[in-house]
Motif scaffolding. Structure first.
Motif, PDB file in Angstrom:
ATOM      1  N   VAL A 190       0.834  -1.198   0.000  1.00  0.00           N
ATOM      2  CA  VAL A 190       0.000   0.000   0.000  1.00  0.00           C
ATOM      3  C   VAL A 190       0.871   1.251   0.000  1.00  0.00           C
ATOM      4  N   ASP A 218      -2.769   5.593   1.581  1.00  0.00           N
ATOM      5  CA  ASP A 218      -3.750   4.586   2.002  1.00  0.00           C
ATOM      6  C   ASP A 218      -3.876   4.495   3.522  1.00  0.00           C
ATOM      7  N   VAL A 272      -5.898   0.688   6.982  1.00  0.00           N
ATOM      8  CA  VAL A 272      -5.635   0.723   5.549  1.00  0.00           C
ATOM      9  C   VAL A 272      -6.870   0.225   4.814  1.00  0.00           C
ATOM     10  N   ASN A 273      -7.327   1.016   3.862  1.00  0.00           N
ATOM     11  CA  ASN A 273      -8.382   0.583   2.940  1.00  0.00           C
ATOM     12  C   ASN A 273      -7.762   0.576   1.555  1.00  0.00           C
ATOM     13  N   SER A 274      -7.598  -0.622   1.000  1.00  0.00           N
ATOM     14  CA  SER A 274      -6.960  -0.739  -0.303  1.00  0.00           C
ATOM     15  C   SER A 274      -7.609  -1.872  -1.079  1.00  0.00           C
TER      16      SER A 274
END
Length: 140
Positions: free
Chosen positions: A18, A22, A36-38
Motif C-alpha cells: 500500500v 492509504d 488501511v483501505n486498499s
C-alpha cells in the motif's frame, strides 16, 4: 505523542503493498497504528520504533497471537507482507529503525466502559468463559 516519520510510514506501507496515502491514523499508544483501505482489503498496520520496542518482544507477541489463533481463540490474525514476512524491518543508514506488522481488522466495536449495558458482569462472564475454554471447545 509524536507521529512516526513520513519516510518510515512510506517504507512500512510499501512492505504491505500500500501507499502512504492509504494509511489513516487510528491511534495506538504512540500513534503507531494505522487503518488501511486498499484493493487488498481493510487491515491494520502497526509501527514499532526501535527506540521504544525490542524486536524479540514483537516476535514473541506474534508467536502468542498465532498460537491463540491456531487454538481457536477469536483474535485478529497477522497478515504477511508482500515479501511473505510477518515482521518487516525498516532500515535507514544501515540501522534497524522500525519494525512493522499488519493484522486483520477486528470485527465489532469497542466496548463502551461508561455504558452499564455493555460494561457489566455479563461481559466479564463471557470474556472469562472464552479465555477458559480448552482448544477442543473453541474449535467446536
Amino acid at each position: 505523542m509524536k507521529i512516526i516519520d513520513q519516510v518510515l510510514l512510506t517504507k512500512g506501507a510499501r512492505r504491505f503493498g500500500v501507499n502512504l496515502s492509504d494509511l489513516k491514523q487510528f491511534g495506538g499508544f504512540t500513534n503507531n497504528v494505522f487503518e488501511v483501505n486498499s484493493d487488498r482489503g481493510t487491515f491494520m498496520i502497526k509501527y514499532y520504533p526501535s527506540s521504544m520496542y525490542e524486536k524479540h518482544s514483537i516476535e514473541s507477541e506474534l508467536d502468542w497471537i498465532i498460537y491463540l489463533f491456531e487454538s481457536g481463540v477469536n483474535v485478529t490474525a497477522p497478515i504477511v507482507s508482500i515479501n511473505g514476512k510477518l515482521l518487516e524491518v525498516v532500515v535507514l543508514n544501515n540501522e534497524e529503525v522500525c519494525w512493522v506488522v499488519a493484522f486483520e481488522k477486528a470485527k465489532g466495536k469497542f466496548v463502551d466502559v461508561s455504558n452499564d449495558e455493555e460494561w457489566n458482569s455479563n461481559l466479564f462472564y463471557s470474556w472469562g468463559k472464552t479465555l477458559g475454554k480448552d482448544k477442543k471447545e473453541r474449535l467446536e
